[in-house]
Scaffold this motif. Structure first.
Motif, short mmCIF file in Angstrom:
data_model
loop_
_atom_site.label_atom_id
_atom_site.label_comp_id
_atom_site.label_asym_id
_atom_site.label_seq_id
_atom_site.Cartn_x
_atom_site.Cartn_y
_atom_site.Cartn_z
N UNK A 238 47.61 41.36 55.02
CA UNK A 238 47.96 40.06 54.45
C UNK A 238 49.45 39.97 54.09
N UNK A 239 50.02 40.94 53.35
CA UNK A 239 51.47 40.84 53.09
C UNK A 239 52.32 40.97 54.35
N UNK A 240 51.75 41.59 55.40
CA UNK A 240 52.48 41.77 56.64
C UNK A 240 52.81 40.43 57.29
N UNK A 241 52.06 39.39 56.94
CA UNK A 241 52.33 38.08 57.51
C UNK A 241 53.72 37.57 57.12
N UNK A 242 54.26 38.09 56.03
CA UNK A 242 55.61 37.66 55.63
C UNK A 242 56.68 38.25 56.55
N UNK A 243 56.30 39.18 57.45
CA UNK A 243 57.24 39.70 58.42
C UNK A 243 57.65 38.62 59.41
N UNK A 244 56.88 37.56 59.48
CA UNK A 244 57.18 36.47 60.40
C UNK A 244 58.49 35.78 60.07
N UNK A 245 59.05 36.01 58.89
CA UNK A 245 60.33 35.37 58.56
C UNK A 245 61.42 35.83 59.52
N UNK A 246 61.36 37.08 59.97
CA UNK A 246 62.36 37.57 60.93
C UNK A 246 62.19 36.83 62.26
N UNK A 247 60.96 36.67 62.70
CA UNK A 247 60.73 35.95 63.95
C UNK A 247 61.18 34.51 63.88
N UNK A 248 60.93 33.87 62.75
CA UNK A 248 61.39 32.48 62.60
C UNK A 248 62.90 32.41 62.54
N UNK A 249 63.53 33.38 61.87
CA UNK A 249 64.99 33.39 61.79
C UNK A 249 65.60 33.58 63.17
N UNK A 250 65.10 34.54 63.94
CA UNK A 250 65.64 34.77 65.28
C UNK A 250 65.35 33.60 66.20
N UNK A 251 64.19 32.97 66.05
CA UNK A 251 63.87 31.79 66.84
C UNK A 251 64.83 30.65 66.56
N UNK A 252 65.17 30.48 65.30
CA UNK A 252 66.11 29.41 64.94
C UNK A 252 67.51 29.71 65.48
N UNK A 253 67.90 30.98 65.45
CA UNK A 253 69.22 31.34 65.99
C UNK A 253 69.25 31.19 67.51
N UNK A 254 68.12 31.43 68.15
CA UNK A 254 68.08 31.33 69.61
C UNK A 254 68.00 29.89 70.10
N UNK A 255 68.00 28.93 69.19
CA UNK A 255 68.15 27.54 69.60
C UNK A 255 69.56 27.30 70.14
N UNK A 256 70.50 28.16 69.75
CA UNK A 256 71.85 28.11 70.31
C UNK A 256 71.79 28.79 71.68
N UNK A 257 72.20 28.09 72.70
CA UNK A 257 72.08 28.59 74.06
C UNK A 257 72.83 29.90 74.25
N UNK A 258 73.97 30.03 73.62
CA UNK A 258 74.79 31.23 73.78
C UNK A 258 74.06 32.46 73.25
N UNK A 259 73.27 32.29 72.21
CA UNK A 259 72.51 33.42 71.64
C UNK A 259 71.28 33.69 72.49
#
Length: 146
Positions: free
Chosen positions: A100-121
């Motif tokens: 259950x607490x491991x679900x908070x690991x998804x913050x890294x995935x969301x952060x990298x997903x948001x950064x990868x909205x930039x085409x250069x990244x």
């Protein structure tokens, strides 16, 4: 925000061709704290030690199965933090892992997903690690700190 790059040319060769791994450390509000770049052919747990000193002490460190290592477990415990890393299927000994607490690991995935909205990244056009790391830090600054 702290940024560390590996060699001058970070792209390494993996099964799918050239690539770069972005190792990131973030707080619980998805804001990046540190980045570390390696080639795609470098193991995750060998490079995690570069980011562990920057992690806040007395907290909970979530990681994926790539960060399973006795050395990493010792470093985290010496800092007074708890680790919540799922065991690999091939391990006979299963460490205590709380899903259950491991679900908070998804913050890294969301952060990298948001950064990868930039085409250069997302496409990693830069062959020089320093330039790619600079682009990554600029995108993180625009997304999270401005």
């Amino acid at each position: 925000m702290v940024a560390k790059g590996g060699s001058a040319h970070a792209p390494g060769r993996a099964r799918g061709g050239p690539g770069t791994n972005i190792h990131a450390l973030s707080d619980n509000r998805e804001r990046p704290i540190a980045f570390h770049l390696t080639g795609a052919n470098v193991s995750d747990f060998t490079e995690a030690e570069a980011l562990l000193p920057l992690a806040p002490a007395n907290g909970v460190l979530h990681g994926d199965k790539g960060y399973v290592s006795g050395r990493i477990h010792r470093i985290v415990e010496e800092r007074g933090s708890l680790r919540n890393i799922p065991p690999r299927k091939t391990h006979n000994w299963k460490n205590c892992f709380l899903p259950y607490p491991y679900q908070s690991r998804a913050v890294i995935g969301r952060m990298l997903g948001r950064l990868k909205e930039f085409r250069r990244i997302a496409t990693c056009h830069d062959r020089n690690a320093r330039n790619f790391l600079w682009s990554l830090c600029l995108a993180a600054t625009v997304c999270y700190w401005l």
